[in-house]
Enzyme design. Structure first.
Site, PDB file in Angstrom:
ATOM      1  N   HIS A 136       0.834  -1.202   0.000  1.00 23.46           N
ATOM      2  CA  HIS A 136       0.000   0.000   0.000  1.00 23.46           C
ATOM      3  C   HIS A 136       0.871   1.256   0.000  1.00 23.46           C
ATOM      4  O   HIS A 136       0.626   2.203  -0.766  1.00 23.46           O
ATOM      5  CB  HIS A 136      -0.917  -0.007   1.230  1.00 23.46           C
ATOM      6  CG  HIS A 136      -1.606   1.292   1.494  1.00 23.46           C
ATOM      7  ND1 HIS A 136      -2.916   1.538   1.124  1.00 23.46           N
ATOM      8  CD2 HIS A 136      -1.164   2.433   2.112  1.00 23.46           C
ATOM      9  CE1 HIS A 136      -3.247   2.763   1.485  1.00 23.46           C
ATOM     10  NE2 HIS A 136      -2.213   3.328   2.096  1.00 23.46           N
ATOM     11  N   GLU A 137       1.890   1.271   0.855  1.00 18.39           N
ATOM     12  CA  GLU A 137       2.763   2.442   0.929  1.00 18.39           C
ATOM     13  C   GLU A 137       3.545   2.630  -0.363  1.00 18.39           C
ATOM     14  O   GLU A 137       3.724   3.758  -0.839  1.00 18.39           O
ATOM     15  CB  GLU A 137       3.714   2.320   2.132  1.00 18.39           C
ATOM     16  CG  GLU A 137       3.026   2.240   3.481  1.00 18.39           C
ATOM     17  CD  GLU A 137       2.039   3.379   3.722  1.00 18.39           C
ATOM     18  OE1 GLU A 137       2.206   4.458   3.124  1.00 18.39           O
ATOM     19  OE2 GLU A 137       1.086   3.187   4.491  1.00 18.39           O
ATOM     20  N   HIS A 140       1.464   4.398  -2.866  1.00 19.21           N
ATOM     21  CA  HIS A 140       1.511   5.861  -2.776  1.00 19.21           C
ATOM     22  C   HIS A 140       2.721   6.414  -3.532  1.00 19.21           C
ATOM     23  O   HIS A 140       2.624   7.427  -4.227  1.00 19.21           O
ATOM     24  CB  HIS A 140       1.589   6.301  -1.312  1.00 19.21           C
ATOM     25  CG  HIS A 140       0.281   6.302  -0.596  1.00 19.21           C
ATOM     26  ND1 HIS A 140      -0.827   6.977  -1.061  1.00 19.21           N
ATOM     27  CD2 HIS A 140      -0.109   5.700   0.566  1.00 19.21           C
ATOM     28  CE1 HIS A 140      -1.842   6.812  -0.219  1.00 19.21           C
ATOM     29  NE2 HIS A 140      -1.429   6.028   0.771  1.00 19.21           N
ATOM     30  N   GLU A 213      -6.196   7.190  -1.010  1.00 17.10           N
ATOM     31  CA  GLU A 213      -6.112   6.010  -0.140  1.00 17.10           C
ATOM     32  C   GLU A 213      -6.743   4.798  -0.819  1.00 17.10           C
ATOM     33  O   GLU A 213      -6.193   3.694  -0.782  1.00 17.10           O
ATOM     34  CB  GLU A 213      -6.805   6.289   1.196  1.00 17.10           C
ATOM     35  CG  GLU A 213      -6.027   7.181   2.136  1.00 17.10           C
ATOM     36  CD  GLU A 213      -4.654   6.633   2.464  1.00 17.10           C
ATOM     37  OE1 GLU A 213      -4.541   5.438   2.820  1.00 17.10           O
ATOM     38  OE2 GLU A 213      -3.683   7.396   2.350  1.00 17.10           O
TER      39      GLU A 213
END
Length: 296
Positions: A136-137, A140, A213
Site C-alpha cells: 500500500h505504501e 503511494h 487512499e
C-alpha cells in the site's frame, strides 16, 4: 479492481479541477485576476517548501530512525522484492518508536521516497499482512501521491488566502471586484466567502486524500496479488490504533495508512483524511469485514 483504480484517478482529476474552478470563482469575486494570481503565488511558495522538505519534517516529527537491512531484514526483504517487481527504486526504511500500529510513505518522488513503520505494526501483523501494508505504501510512491497532495494543498491554500485578503479589503473599502461594489452588501458577501470558500476547499482537499487512499489500497493489492492480506491488516490496524492512538499533527495525518487521530471522524467523517475502514475492506474483498460479524 482495475475499474476502481480508473475511477479513483478520474475522481482525483475531477476534484483537482473543482479546486481550480473554485479558485477562479473566488478570485473573480474578491479581486479579479490579479488577486487570484497573488494568492496562488503565495500559496505555491509555501507549498514549494513543504513539497521538498515535508518528508524530513514528518520523519523528524515522529522521531523516525533509519534502519539497515541487518536491523530489519523482515521489512527490507519484502520491500526489495516488491520494488524490483514494479520497477521502483528502493526507498529508505525508517522505524517510529511507537506501540501504536501504523505506517506511512513520504518523499516528493520515487527517487526520494521513504517508508516508515511503527514498532507496533511490526509486532501486530503477520508476514502476509505486513507485505500488504508495505505494498500500500509503495502504491503511494508509485502513484506520486505526494505531488498530488501538494497540488491540492496549493490550490486550497490559495483559496483560503484569497478569501482572507478579500474580506479585509472589503472591510476597509479596498474591495477588488468591481461588480460587487455595485451589488451592495459586499461586506456580508465577503464574510460568507471567507467562511464557505475555505471550507469547500478543505472538503475537496480531503476528498482527494481519501481517493488516493482507495487507489493505494488497489495498487497494493495488485502488487501482492493478495487483497485479503491487506484487508486483514486494515481491520487489525483499525481496532488496535483505537486502543493505542498515535498522537499526530493534522498537517500530516493523511500520510498514515490508518487515521491516527480518532477525533478527525467528526461530522460523519466529512473532515477525515481517510475513508472508513469498512469501505476500504469492502472494495478490496467485497464485504466490509474480513472475519465476519460472528468473530467480532
Amino acid at each position: 479492481m482495475g475499474g476502481n483504480c480508473k475511477m479513483n484517478t478520474l475522481k482525483t482529476a475531477f476534484l483537482l479541477t473543482g479546486l481550480t474552478l473554485l479558485l477562479v470563482l473566488a478570485g473573480d469575486y474578491f479581486g479579479g485576476q490579479n488577486g487570484m494570481i497573488l494568492a496562488l503565488l503565495f500559496a505555491a511558495a509555501m507549498n514549494f517548501f513543504s513539497y521538498f522538505y515535508s518528508d524530513k519534517i514528518a520523519l523528524k516529527m515522529y522521531s523516525a530512525k533509519p534502519v539497515t537491512r541487518e536491523e530489519l531484514p523482515r521489512v527490507y526483504q519484502v520491500v526489495e522484492r516488491m520494488t524490483q517487481r514494479i520497477g521502483l527504486p528502493m526507498p529508505k526504511i525508517y522505524v517510529i518508536p511507537s506501540d501504536s500500529p501504523n505506517a506511512f510513505a513520504t518523499g516528493r518522488n520515487p527517487q526520494h521516497a521513504s517508508v516508515a513503520v511503527t514498532n507496533g505494526i511490526l509486532n501486530l501483523l503477520n508476514d502476509d499482512e505486513l507485505e500488504g501494508v508495505l505494498a500500500h505504501e509503495l502504491g503511494h510512491v508509485k502513484n506520486r501521491d505526494i505531488l498530488t497532495s501538494s497540488i491540492a494543498a496549493t490550490l486550497a491554500g490559495a483559496i483560503t488566502i484569497l478569501a482572507r485578503m478579500g474580506y479585509w479589503a472589503a472591510l476597509f473599502g479596498g474591495y477588488g471586484g468591481g461588480r460587487d461594489r455595485d451589488r451592495g452588501g459586499g461586506g456580508i458577501g465577503a464574510l460568507f466567502m471567507l467562511i464557505l470558500a475555505p471550507i469547500a476547499a478543505a472538503l475537496i482537499q480531503l476528498a482527494v486524500s481519501r481517493s488516493r487512499e482507495y487507489e493505494a489500497d488497489a495498487t497494493g493489492a495488485h502488487i501482492t496479488g493478495n487483497p485479503y492480506a491487506l484487508a486483514s491488516a486494515l481491520e487489525k490496524l483499525d481496532a488496535y490504533s483505537k486502543r493505542l492512538p498515535l498522537a499526530a499533527s493534522s498537517t500530516n495525518a493523511h500520510l498514515f495508512i490508518v487515521a491516527p487521530m480518532i477525533s478527525a471522524r467528526d461530522l460523519a467523517g466529512l473532515f477525515s483524511t481517510h475513508p472508513p475502514i469498512a469501505k476500504r475492506i469492502e472494495r478490496l474483498i467485497g464485504r466490509s469485514s474480513v472475519f465476519g460479524v460472528q468473530d467480532r
